[in-house]
Structure formats: C-alpha cells, structure tokens
Write a protein that holds these residues in place. Structure first.
Motif, PDB file in Angstrom:
ATOM      1  N   CYS A  80       0.846  -1.200   0.000  1.00 18.65           N
ATOM      2  CA  CYS A  80       0.000   0.000   0.000  1.00 18.65           C
ATOM      3  C   CYS A  80       0.882   1.250   0.000  1.00 18.65           C
ATOM      4  O   CYS A  80       1.988   1.246   0.557  1.00 18.65           O
ATOM      5  CB  CYS A  80      -0.863   0.064   1.251  1.00 18.65           C
ATOM      6  SG  CYS A  80      -2.047  -1.273   1.388  1.00 18.65           S
ATOM      7  N   GLY A  81       0.340   2.317  -0.555  1.00 17.47           N
ATOM      8  CA  GLY A  81       0.949   3.645  -0.427  1.00 17.47           C
ATOM      9  C   GLY A  81       2.391   3.684  -0.914  1.00 17.47           C
ATOM     10  O   GLY A  81       2.735   3.164  -1.981  1.00 17.47           O
ATOM     11  N   THR A  82       3.217   4.298  -0.085  1.00 12.85           N
ATOM     12  CA  THR A  82       4.623   4.476  -0.437  1.00 12.85           C
ATOM     13  C   THR A  82       5.319   3.139  -0.682  1.00 12.85           C
ATOM     14  O   THR A  82       6.145   3.014  -1.590  1.00 12.85           O
ATOM     15  CB  THR A  82       5.306   5.276   0.695  1.00 12.85           C
ATOM     16  OG1 THR A  82       4.802   6.607   0.631  1.00 12.85           O
ATOM     17  CG2 THR A  82       6.806   5.305   0.561  1.00 12.85           C
ATOM     18  N   ALA A  83       4.969   2.121   0.104  1.00 14.77           N
ATOM     19  CA  ALA A  83       5.588   0.810  -0.083  1.00 14.77           C
ATOM     20  C   ALA A  83       5.248   0.250  -1.469  1.00 14.77           C
ATOM     21  O   ALA A  83       6.076  -0.404  -2.110  1.00 14.77           O
ATOM     22  CB  ALA A  83       5.122  -0.145   1.017  1.00 14.77           C
ATOM     23  N   SER A 130       6.123  -3.775   3.432  1.00 14.55           N
ATOM     24  CA  SER A 130       5.447  -2.994   4.465  1.00 14.55           C
ATOM     25  C   SER A 130       6.450  -2.496   5.500  1.00 14.55           C
ATOM     26  O   SER A 130       7.308  -3.248   5.961  1.00 14.55           O
ATOM     27  CB  SER A 130       4.378  -3.856   5.152  1.00 14.55           C
ATOM     28  OG  SER A 130       3.754  -3.143   6.195  1.00 14.55           O
ATOM     29  N   GLN A 131       6.325  -1.234   5.858  1.00 16.59           N
ATOM     30  CA  GLN A 131       7.131  -0.699   6.939  1.00 16.59           C
ATOM     31  C   GLN A 131       6.671  -1.309   8.249  1.00 16.59           C
ATOM     32  O   GLN A 131       7.455  -1.876   9.004  1.00 16.59           O
ATOM     33  CB  GLN A 131       7.009   0.839   6.960  1.00 16.59           C
ATOM     34  CG  GLN A 131       7.923   1.574   7.932  1.00 16.59           C
ATOM     35  CD  GLN A 131       7.525   1.455   9.391  1.00 16.59           C
ATOM     36  OE1 GLN A 131       8.341   1.028  10.225  1.00 16.59           O
ATOM     37  NE2 GLN A 131       6.298   1.767   9.720  1.00 16.59           N
ATOM     38  N   SER A 132       5.374  -1.190   8.528  1.00 11.79           N
ATOM     39  CA  SER A 132       4.848  -1.579   9.843  1.00 11.79           C
ATOM     40  C   SER A 132       4.692  -3.087  10.002  1.00 11.79           C
ATOM     41  O   SER A 132       4.763  -3.609  11.115  1.00 11.79           O
ATOM     42  CB  SER A 132       3.481  -0.925  10.059  1.00 11.79           C
ATOM     43  OG  SER A 132       2.565  -1.391   9.075  1.00 11.79           O
ATOM     44  N   THR A 189      -0.244  -3.469   8.175  1.00 10.97           N
ATOM     45  CA  THR A 189      -1.276  -2.883   7.306  1.00 10.97           C
ATOM     46  C   THR A 189      -2.317  -3.947   6.936  1.00 10.97           C
ATOM     47  O   THR A 189      -1.972  -4.995   6.367  1.00 10.97           O
ATOM     48  CB  THR A 189      -0.608  -2.295   6.048  1.00 10.97           C
ATOM     49  OG1 THR A 189       0.321  -1.309   6.482  1.00 10.97           O
ATOM     50  CG2 THR A 189      -1.615  -1.670   5.101  1.00 10.97           C
ATOM     51  N   VAL A 222       4.651  10.200  10.349  1.00 14.98           N
ATOM     52  CA  VAL A 222       3.614   9.451   9.632  1.00 14.98           C
ATOM     53  C   VAL A 222       4.001   9.262   8.159  1.00 14.98           C
ATOM     54  O   VAL A 222       3.773   8.203   7.576  1.00 14.98           O
ATOM     55  CB  VAL A 222       2.239  10.151   9.792  1.00 14.98           C
ATOM     56  CG1 VAL A 222       1.260   9.658   8.738  1.00 14.98           C
ATOM     57  CG2 VAL A 222       1.682   9.857  11.184  1.00 14.98           C
ATOM     58  N   ALA A 223       4.586  10.269   7.561  1.00  9.91           N
ATOM     59  CA  ALA A 223       4.997  10.145   6.156  1.00  9.91           C
ATOM     60  C   ALA A 223       6.259   9.293   6.086  1.00  9.91           C
ATOM     61  O   ALA A 223       7.258   9.571   6.743  1.00  9.91           O
ATOM     62  CB  ALA A 223       5.260  11.513   5.561  1.00  9.91           C
ATOM     63  N   SER A 224       6.205   8.254   5.290  1.00 12.27           N
ATOM     64  CA  SER A 224       7.343   7.330   5.207  1.00 12.27           C
ATOM     65  C   SER A 224       8.492   7.954   4.425  1.00 12.27           C
ATOM     66  O   SER A 224       8.308   8.486   3.338  1.00 12.27           O
ATOM     67  CB  SER A 224       6.876   6.044   4.527  1.00 12.27           C
ATOM     68  OG  SER A 224       7.929   5.103   4.526  1.00 12.27           O
ATOM     69  N   LEU A 236       2.490  12.101  -3.596  1.00 16.18           N
ATOM     70  CA  LEU A 236       1.866  11.611  -2.359  1.00 16.18           C
ATOM     71  C   LEU A 236       2.464  12.323  -1.143  1.00 16.18           C
ATOM     72  O   LEU A 236       1.740  12.784  -0.254  1.00 16.18           O
ATOM     73  CB  LEU A 236       2.058  10.094  -2.240  1.00 16.18           C
ATOM     74  CG  LEU A 236       1.563   9.467  -0.931  1.00 16.18           C
ATOM     75  CD1 LEU A 236       0.055   9.608  -0.777  1.00 16.18           C
ATOM     76  CD2 LEU A 236       1.942   7.988  -0.850  1.00 16.18           C
ATOM     77  N   LYS A 237       3.791  12.414  -1.127  1.00 18.27           N
ATOM     78  CA  LYS A 237       4.464  13.038   0.012  1.00 18.27           C
ATOM     79  C   LYS A 237       4.003  14.484   0.191  1.00 18.27           C
ATOM     80  O   LYS A 237       3.722  14.930   1.292  1.00 18.27           O
ATOM     81  CB  LYS A 237       5.974  12.968  -0.229  1.00 18.27           C
ATOM     82  CG  LYS A 237       6.798  12.772   0.984  1.00 18.27           C
ATOM     83  CD  LYS A 237       7.146  11.343   1.307  1.00 18.27           C
ATOM     84  CE  LYS A 237       5.930  10.492   1.612  1.00 18.27           C
ATOM     85  NZ  LYS A 237       6.265   9.095   1.805  1.00 18.27           N
ATOM     86  N   GLU A 296       0.288  14.615   1.455  1.00 16.00           N
ATOM     87  CA  GLU A 296       0.137  14.150   2.832  1.00 16.00           C
ATOM     88  C   GLU A 296       0.464  15.203   3.865  1.00 16.00           C
ATOM     89  O   GLU A 296      -0.251  15.363   4.838  1.00 16.00           O
ATOM     90  CB  GLU A 296       1.139  13.011   3.099  1.00 16.00           C
ATOM     91  CG  GLU A 296       0.708  11.664   2.748  1.00 16.00           C
ATOM     92  CD  GLU A 296       1.749  10.669   3.219  1.00 16.00           C
ATOM     93  OE1 GLU A 296       1.411   9.873   4.096  1.00 16.00           O
ATOM     94  OE2 GLU A 296       2.888  10.695   2.714  1.00 16.00           O
TER      95      GLU A 296
HETATM   96  C1  F6R Z   1       3.043   7.458   2.942  1.00 18.73           C
HETATM   97  C2  F6R Z   1       2.829   6.382   3.886  1.00 18.73           C
HETATM   98  C3  F6R Z   1       1.778   5.352   3.591  1.00 18.73           C
HETATM   99  C4  F6R Z   1       2.333   3.953   3.871  1.00 18.73           C
HETATM  100  C5  F6R Z   1       1.250   2.891   3.705  1.00 18.73           C
HETATM  101  C6  F6R Z   1       1.776   1.488   3.911  1.00 18.73           C
HETATM  102  O1  F6R Z   1       4.024   8.341   3.362  1.00 18.73           O
HETATM  103  O2  F6R Z   1       3.486   6.310   4.886  1.00 18.73           O
HETATM  104  O3  F6R Z   1       1.334   5.447   2.277  1.00 18.73           O
HETATM  105  O4  F6R Z   1       3.399   3.715   3.017  1.00 18.73           O
HETATM  106  O5  F6R Z   1       0.209   3.136   4.611  1.00 18.73           O
HETATM  107  O6  F6R Z   1       2.235   1.304   5.207  1.00 18.73           O
HETATM  108  P1  F6R Z   1       3.144   0.079   5.581  1.00 18.73           P
HETATM  109  O7  F6R Z   1       4.417   0.219   4.823  1.00 18.73           O
HETATM  110  O8  F6R Z   1       3.359   0.175   7.071  1.00 18.73           O
HETATM  111  O9  F6R Z   1       2.417  -1.172   5.172  1.00 18.73           O
END
Ligand code: F6R
Length: 363
Positions: free
Chosen positions: A54-57, A101-103, A106, A152-154, A238-239, A242
């Motif tokens: 999702c998103g940045t990932a 995914s960072q977290s 998701t 919050v912004a990756s 996106l950045k 956001e």
């Molecule tokens: C943008 C941002 C979001 C995450 C997205 C996925 O700056 O942070 O778009 O990239 O919600 O989150 P993760 O990587 O945690 O699955």
C-alpha cells in the motif's frame, strides 16, 4: 529523541545515509563484492513476481518492477493490496509473491498475504518492523534496517526498501543468468557508495528551502517522470499531499498530451525528474511543452542534466551522479525535502498530518 531536529520526519530524512548503509550491508558481501545468497530465495524458476503493498511501499514495488525486468528478465505485477484482495486475482504455477510494508501490520497487505497463502503462493515479506504480524506469517522475511519510523509520512523506510529491492533484483539477475559478475560488482559498489551520495544529496536542502514559499502559494503541483521516475513522481506527489495538503499529481511524462497538460497554465509549478541518460531528450521535450504553456519548471537532475537544461528550468535541484539504476534513492531525498519544507513553511503538523495514522490496521 529528535535530537537537534525540529521534527521526526526531518531526523528520519537525515538518518538515511546511515540506515541505507545498514540495509545495504545486510544484503551485500563487501569483501567479495557480491550480493549475499539468501536462504530460501531462489528466483531462477519464478515465472512471475507478484508485488503487493500500500501507499509508499507500493511505489517502492513499482520502481523495483523496472529493476527486476532490467536485471533479471523477471515479469512483475505490482498491485495495491486493497485492489488485489478484492478482484479475484489469478494465480499461476510459477508465481511468487513479495509483500512490502514498513509496519508489517497494514490490514490490506496482511489480508493479501493470507489470500496468497490460501492459494499456496510462496510469500516473501520485505518488512521494517520484524516483530509484526506479517513478519510472523510470511514464509520468508527480508528485513529493511531503517529503525523505528515515527513520522507518519514514510521516508527512510522507503529508501531502505529501494536498497533491499535493488539487491533482490540483482540477486535474481545472477540466479537467472541475466547479469554477469562485472555488472553485479558495479551494482554492489554503487550500493556501498550510496551513504556518501545520499549525504551529498541532502545538501540540496538549501536550494529546496528557496523553492518552498513559492510552492506553498499554489493549489496544484504536477510531478513528471519516465521509467522508474514515473513511480518516483507518484511518490513525490503523495508526500507533498500528505504533509502540506497541496493537491499534487504524478504523471508519466509521456502521458502529458493525453490529458494532464490541460492543467498547465501561466505559473503552474511543474517538477520534473530529469536525470541524464537515454530518456533525457524525451523528458526535455516534456519540459519544453509545459514551459511553452507558462509552467514554472523545477528539474531534479544531476550535474550534466542541469548543464544541458540551463535556460530551460526556473530552478535546478542537483543530486549527485550515481549508477543510474539506483538513482531513485537519491531522487527520493530531494522529493522528501520538498514536501518537508513546504509543510514547515505552511506550518502544518509535519509528523502527525491531519486524518492520517502511521499504520492502517483497519481497512
Ligand atoms: C506514505 C505512507 C503510507 C504507507 C502505507 C503502507 O508516506 O506512509 O502510504 O506507506 O500506509 O504502510 P506500511 O508500509 O506500514 O504497510
């Protein structure tokens, strides 16, 4: 823990030389100058790589798609997790899935991973938080070593994802006999040189601080790029959206005449990812097209690109030269700093932008 930084996002942007170096060292053997073998990762028989995030990932995945094709001749489909899980995806015998995914929490990405597991598609997960649900459930975990990301912004998680993905694409290239030892060595050297180059890219901050007040006055900003710079344009937009709440759009430069050029009028800011290389002249003609309609064009480019575009840009943001393959990592630094400084200038809540949560654990 912000140290001397005003915001976590700023600290995390400036952490990048360090954490990119750590991530690169995890995947690269600096003595033999090769990408390390990873147990359980053999992409030689893979027919198709499904990348879901999702998103940045997901944008990191879109950049990597160009790398898997170029280095490994590996077909890739990149999809947003929420679309993937609800569209009855077709699975083929030689599929392998990669979740980013960072977290690691998701909801949509996790459910997409479970869907792949149900269909017996082997899954790899590129994850920053190793104690997470996705890390537990994936068949194989590939870490990014960005450390905790608070803003919050990756930012740093994204560039570490790109670093790891470049390694994975090069590894796939070797396994599939698509790149020779010389090219692998070049890529490894470029990756090991990244921390120094990213530090240098951070010097473009002074130029970006000058640009911020002008961007802050506008309601729309357009980002353009070609090839891997197309998903980079999406990430840049996106950045900015956001954290500065300015409407921004990313487009493939070649799509201009198919619609978005209608948005261009006197004074509209257009930011073009325009590094030198085989696509340069094409991108330059896109610059001329928007300029002739009154756009104020900022170029994110390298020294020779800036030289060639003299007189055609309102402003050049110059990033260091590097192996073109991993140049998106340097471009990322510039686009993060643009979003950050526009937001600071506007006085928005940089680390906790309105309506957003750090990890989206419900759909
Ligand atoms: C943008 C941002 C979001 C995450 C997205 C996925 O700056 O942070 O778009 O990239 O919600 O989150 P993760 O990587 O945690 O699955």
């Amino acid at each position: 823990e912000k140290g001397n930084y005003r915001h976590f996002m700023q600290k995390e942007i400036f952490d990048q030389p360090d954490v990119i170096g750590r991530t690169a060292s995890h995947y690269v053997d600096p003595v033999a100058n090769v990408i390390r073998t990873i147990e359980g990762v053999d992409l030689s028989e893979t027919d198709r790589l499904l990348i879901v995030a999702c998103g940045t990932a997901a944008f990191a995945g879109q950049v990597a798609r160009y790398w898997f094709a170029e280095l490994a001749g590996l077909a890739c489909e990149v999809e947003i997790a929420s679309e993937f899980r609800y569209r009855a995806p077709t699975f083929l015998k030689g599929d392998r899935a990669l979740f980013i995914s960072q977290s690691g929490e998701t909801a949509d990405t996790l459910e997409a991973m479970r869907l792949c597991a149900e269909h017996r598609v082997p899954s790899m997960a590129l994850i920053n938080t190793v104690h997470s649900t996705m890390a537990r459930e994936a068949d194989l975990v590939l870490p990014t070593l960005a450390g905790p990301e608070i803003g919050v912004a990756s930012t740093k998680a994204f560039t570490c994802q790109l670093t790891a993905l470049a390694c994975l694409a090069a590894l796939a290239g070797r396994q599939r006999g698509r790149i020779g030892a010389a090219r692998e060595r070049e890529i490894v050297e470029a990756l090991l040189g990244m921390p120094a180059r990213v530090s240098k890219a951070l010097d473009c901050e002074a130029e970006i601080v000058k640009l911020a007040p002008e961007l802050a006055e506008h309601r729309t900003v357009l980002y353009l790029g070609r090839g891997p710079d197309f998903p980079m344009a999406l990430e840049a937009a996106l950045k900015l959206k956001e954290i500065s709440y300015i409407h921004a759009e990313g487009y493939a430069a070649g799509e201009l005449k198919h619609g978005p050029i209608a948005l261009v009028e006197e004074g509209v800011p257009v930011i073009v990812l325009a590094p030198s290389g085989p696509q340069f002249e094409k991108t330059r003609s896109s610059i001329q097209q928007v300029r002739s309609r009154g756009a104020r064009v900022t170029g994110i480019t390298d020294a020779s690109g800036a030289q060639a575009l003299q007189g055609e840009l309102s402003q050049a943001i110059v990033i260091p030269d590097s192996d073109p393959l991993i140049r998106p990592i340097l471009e990322a630094v510039a686009v993060q700093l643009i979003a950050y400084h526009v937001a600071v200038y506007k006085g928005t809540d940089v680390d906790q932008p309105r309506n957003l949560a750090k990890s989206v654990t419900v759909e």
